[in-house]
Design a protein around this motif. Structure first.
Motif, PDB file in Angstrom:
ATOM      1  N   GLY A  58       0.810  -1.214   0.000  1.00 17.38           N
ATOM      2  CA  GLY A  58       0.000   0.000   0.000  1.00 17.38           C
ATOM      3  C   GLY A  58       0.838   1.255   0.000  1.00 17.38           C
ATOM      4  N   GLU A  59       0.243   2.340  -0.447  1.00 16.16           N
ATOM      5  CA  GLU A  59       0.887   3.651  -0.449  1.00 16.16           C
ATOM      6  C   GLU A  59      -0.141   4.716  -0.102  1.00 16.16           C
ATOM      7  OE1 GLU A  59       4.358   2.979  -3.874  1.00 16.16           O
ATOM      8  OE2 GLU A  59       2.657   4.326  -4.248  1.00 16.16           O
ATOM      9  N   ILE A  60       0.319   5.748   0.602  1.00 14.99           N
ATOM     10  CA  ILE A  60      -0.493   6.935   0.871  1.00 14.99           C
ATOM     11  C   ILE A  60       0.100   8.078   0.051  1.00 14.99           C
ATOM     12  CG2 ILE A  60      -1.300   8.557   2.619  1.00 14.99           C
ATOM     13  CD1 ILE A  60      -0.953   6.284   4.667  1.00 14.99           C
ATOM     14  N   HIS A  61      -0.712   8.693  -0.783  1.00 20.23           N
ATOM     15  CA  HIS A  61      -0.235   9.742  -1.684  1.00 20.23           C
ATOM     16  C   HIS A  61      -0.675  11.121  -1.181  1.00 20.23           C
ATOM     17  CE1 HIS A  61      -0.335   6.585  -5.164  1.00 20.23           C
ATOM     18  NE2 HIS A  61       0.557   6.316  -4.244  1.00 20.23           N
ATOM     19  N   PHE A  62       0.276  12.026  -1.073  1.00 17.57           N
ATOM     20  CA  PHE A  62      -0.004  13.411  -0.734  1.00 17.57           C
ATOM     21  C   PHE A  62      -0.016  14.193  -2.054  1.00 17.57           C
ATOM     22  CE2 PHE A  62       2.009  11.411   2.872  1.00 17.57           C
ATOM     23  CZ  PHE A  62       1.204  11.807   3.943  1.00 17.57           C
ATOM     24  N   LEU A  63      -1.172  14.709  -2.408  1.00 14.49           N
ATOM     25  CA  LEU A  63      -1.388  15.298  -3.730  1.00 14.49           C
ATOM     26  C   LEU A  63      -1.826  16.753  -3.615  1.00 14.49           C
ATOM     27  CD1 LEU A  63      -3.552  12.322  -5.033  1.00 14.49           C
ATOM     28  CD2 LEU A  63      -1.104  12.635  -5.431  1.00 14.49           C
ATOM     29  N   GLY A  64      -1.282  17.592  -4.478  1.00 13.93           N
ATOM     30  CA  GLY A  64      -1.694  18.992  -4.505  1.00 13.93           C
ATOM     31  C   GLY A  64      -1.535  19.587  -5.886  1.00 13.93           C
ATOM     32  N   GLU A  65      -2.432  20.496  -6.250  1.00 10.24           N
ATOM     33  CA  GLU A  65      -2.366  21.127  -7.571  1.00 10.24           C
ATOM     34  C   GLU A  65      -3.054  22.478  -7.530  1.00 10.24           C
ATOM     35  OE1 GLU A  65      -2.928  18.965 -11.584  1.00 10.24           O
ATOM     36  OE2 GLU A  65      -4.831  20.027 -11.286  1.00 10.24           O
ATOM     37  N   THR A  66      -2.540  23.411  -8.309  1.00 13.11           N
ATOM     38  CA  THR A  66      -3.187  24.697  -8.500  1.00 13.11           C
ATOM     39  C   THR A  66      -3.070  25.096  -9.964  1.00 13.11           C
ATOM     40  OG1 THR A  66      -3.350  26.975  -7.678  1.00 13.11           O
ATOM     41  CG2 THR A  66      -1.137  26.114  -8.047  1.00 13.11           C
ATOM     42  N   THR A  67      -3.959  25.952 -10.422  1.00 14.26           N
ATOM     43  CA  THR A  67      -3.916  26.476 -11.784  1.00 14.26           C
ATOM     44  C   THR A  67      -3.583  27.952 -11.727  1.00 14.26           C
ATOM     45  OG1 THR A  67      -5.574  24.879 -12.542  1.00 14.26           O
ATOM     46  CG2 THR A  67      -5.176  26.789 -13.939  1.00 14.26           C
ATOM     47  N   VAL A  78       3.737  13.228  -3.527  1.00 15.70           N
ATOM     48  CA  VAL A  78       4.670  12.556  -2.626  1.00 15.70           C
ATOM     49  C   VAL A  78       4.008  11.269  -2.160  1.00 15.70           C
ATOM     50  CG1 VAL A  78       5.966  12.675  -0.466  1.00 15.70           C
ATOM     51  CG2 VAL A  78       5.670  14.734  -1.855  1.00 15.70           C
ATOM     52  N   GLN A  79       4.676  10.141  -2.370  1.00 20.33           N
ATOM     53  CA  GLN A  79       4.076   8.835  -2.097  1.00 20.33           C
ATOM     54  C   GLN A  79       4.807   8.147  -0.944  1.00 20.33           C
ATOM     55  OE1 GLN A  79       3.775   6.628  -5.786  1.00 20.33           O
ATOM     56  NE2 GLN A  79       3.001   8.404  -6.904  1.00 20.33           N
ATOM     57  N   LEU A  80       4.054   7.899   0.120  1.00 28.41           N
ATOM     58  CA  LEU A  80       4.581   7.289   1.334  1.00 28.41           C
ATOM     59  C   LEU A  80       4.170   5.829   1.398  1.00 28.41           C
ATOM     60  CD1 LEU A  80       5.867   7.650   4.238  1.00 28.41           C
ATOM     61  CD2 LEU A  80       3.529   8.138   5.019  1.00 28.41           C
ATOM     62  N   GLU A  81       5.152   4.936   1.563  1.00 29.57           N
ATOM     63  CA  GLU A  81       4.824   3.524   1.715  1.00 29.57           C
ATOM     64  C   GLU A  81       4.015   3.324   2.995  1.00 29.57           C
ATOM     65  OE1 GLU A  81       5.283   1.317  -0.451  1.00 29.57           O
ATOM     66  OE2 GLU A  81       6.873   2.053  -1.760  1.00 29.57           O
ATOM     67  N   ALA A  82       2.984   2.480   2.923  1.00 29.87           N
ATOM     68  CA  ALA A  82       2.078   2.287   4.048  1.00 29.87           C
ATOM     69  C   ALA A  82       2.565   1.209   5.004  1.00 29.87           C
ATOM     70  CB  ALA A  82       0.678   1.949   3.541  1.00 29.87           C
ATOM     71  N   TYR A  83       3.859   0.930   4.975  1.00 33.02           N
ATOM     72  CA  TYR A  83       4.465  -0.051   5.868  1.00 33.02           C
ATOM     73  C   TYR A  83       5.945   0.289   5.955  1.00 33.02           C
ATOM     74  CZ  TYR A  83       5.494  -1.900   1.250  1.00 33.02           C
ATOM     75  OH  TYR A  83       5.879  -2.008  -0.055  1.00 33.02           O
ATOM     76  N   THR A  84       6.631  -0.239   6.934  1.00 33.02           N
ATOM     77  CA  THR A  84       8.045   0.075   7.132  1.00 33.02           C
ATOM     78  C   THR A  84       8.891  -0.567   6.037  1.00 33.02           C
ATOM     79  OG1 THR A  84       7.729   0.193   9.520  1.00 33.02           O
ATOM     80  CG2 THR A  84       9.983  -0.070   8.722  1.00 33.02           C
ATOM     81  N   THR A  85       9.726   0.241   5.391  1.00 32.44           N
ATOM     82  CA  THR A  85      10.569  -0.234   4.303  1.00 32.44           C
ATOM     83  C   THR A  85      11.796   0.647   4.197  1.00 32.44           C
ATOM     84  OG1 THR A  85      10.691  -0.618   1.906  1.00 32.44           O
ATOM     85  CG2 THR A  85       9.235   1.130   2.662  1.00 32.44           C
ATOM     86  N   SER A  86      12.835   0.152   3.538  1.00 33.24           N
ATOM     87  CA  SER A  86      14.051   0.950   3.373  1.00 33.24           C
ATOM     88  C   SER A  86      13.817   2.144   2.461  1.00 33.24           C
ATOM     89  CB  SER A  86      15.176   0.079   2.805  1.00 33.24           C
ATOM     90  OG  SER A  86      14.788  -0.467   1.550  1.00 33.24           O
TER      91      SER A  86
END
Length: 364
Positions: A58-67, A78-86
């Motif tokens: 799994g991954e948690i994505h932090f997403l943002g956009e403007t026009t 920015v994509q954060l792994e949803a479990y402990t990993t290197s």
């Protein structure tokens, strides 16, 4: 009083010129991502074992956009792994998009990777091409790890990528990675903090991707081609400048999707036989259901030119039968059967496995 008013007006006017009013909003981050889980029963030749296992990805994505006021879209991912990993933070990049196309700066996969088409799969997170879950033990000395036709030599190392607008169904993508010295998500380039001129390491990697997407009556066609080329930082016995190619296509009609792909790469090594992988798959979707079958094959020399194992070849075959049921928006149930066969000229490289899987796949 008049002079004071005039002076005040001049200050206001100067302020407007220096900082014009903008209708664009500051970027605000939202959340997205996915979570997949699978319970697997595996029967394999390695030590004649029968095991059960619970796997998750799994991954948690932090997403943002403007026009912006000029119409250009600016965003961050920015994509954060949803479990402990290197590699706790996976892809992370910014992008600019407009009539000129799309520019991506940061740790993201390459243009040919993102534009590639391959064998379709009816099982979320699986498939015969680059699956999130691989349900067999890899022999410890096997040259092949899994079947993959995606060009992934640079993975998500920091790079610059440009995608053209799509014209008459065609789109072109270009990526440049200065160096693989920083690894996945690290500082891409040996600039002050890492040794340079390392034997066997690639630098100045240029990647080109192209695809074509169109509809003819009720038939949907998508095709892709890709190239990756790199240069050695320093020459060394058994190494070579990286070269890899890929082709892929999907054809869809009345709920059916048929497709496949081919890839060849020298892996940046001097081998008697380059890595070659191909796959083919067919899926059918009806209502909330999707079912399908896929097959993949790959082969590669086990050793470099001049070594004792130079002529030994590893082979990997994989078969998938399975399906997915959409329980609701972003909520899927899945099940599948997998046959995986590692074969080699070296006895220790062999394994044959049968696996049965049930699981869930959530997207948000």
């Amino acid at each position: 009083m008049k002079k004071i008013l005039l002076g005040t007006s001049a200050i206001v006017a100067a302020g407007l010129l220096a900082a014009p009013a903008s209708a664009a909003e500051k970027i605000k981050l939202g959340l997205g991502g996915y979570y997949q889980s699978a319970f697997v029963l595996i029967d394999e030749d390695v030590a004649d074992t029968r095991t059960d296992n619970m796997k998750q990805e799994g991954e948690i994505h932090f997403l943002g956009e403007t026009t912006l006021d000029n119409g250009i879209k600016v965003g961050v991912n920015v994509q954060l792994e949803a479990y402990t990993t290197s590699d706790q933070v996976d892809e992370h990049y910014v992008y600019f998009e407009g009539g000129f196309g799309r520019v991506v700066l940061g740790a993201e996969n390459s243009a040919p990777y993102l534009m590639h088409y391959s064998a379709p799969s009816a099982v979320v997170g699986h498939g015969v091409d680059s699956p999130n879950f691989f349900h067999a033990s890899r022999p410890g000395t096997a040259a092949l790890g899994s079947n993959a036709t995606f060009l992934n030599a640079t993975s998500d190392a920091n790079k610059l990528t440009y995608f053209t607008p799509r014209f008459s169904g065609f789109q072109l993508g270009l990526s440049y990675t200065p160096s693989l010295a920083g690894g996945r998500g690290g500082s891409s380039g040996a600039y002050g903090n890492l040794n340079d001129n390392v034997v066997g390491r690639q630098q100045q990697l240029v990647e080109v991707g192209m695809n074509y997407v169109n509809t003819f009556g009720g038939v949907n066609l998508a095709a892709s081609a890709g190239y990756t080329g790199g240069s050695l930082e320093a020459d060394g016995a058994g190494y070579d400048d990286l070269e890899a190619w890929s082709l892929g296509a999907n054809l869809g009609y009345a709920g059916f999707t048929f497709g496949g792909a081919y890839m060849t790469s020298n892996q940046g090594l001097e081998l008697n036989d380059d890595l070659e992988q191909w796959n083919v798959g067919l899926t059918y979707g009806f209502g909330p259901y999707k079912v399908g079958v896929g097959y993949a094959y790959g082969s590669q020399s086990n050793g470099r030119v001049g070594t004792a194992t130079a002529t030994d070849k590893d082979e990997l075959q994989m078969l998938e039968l399975g399906g997915t049921y959409a329980l609701g928006p972003g909520v899927n149930l899945m099940a599948g059967y997998y046959y995986i066969d590692f074969d080699s000229d070296i006895q220790a490289n062999r394994n044959e496995a049968n696996a049965f899987m049930i699981g869930t796949a959530l997207s948000f």
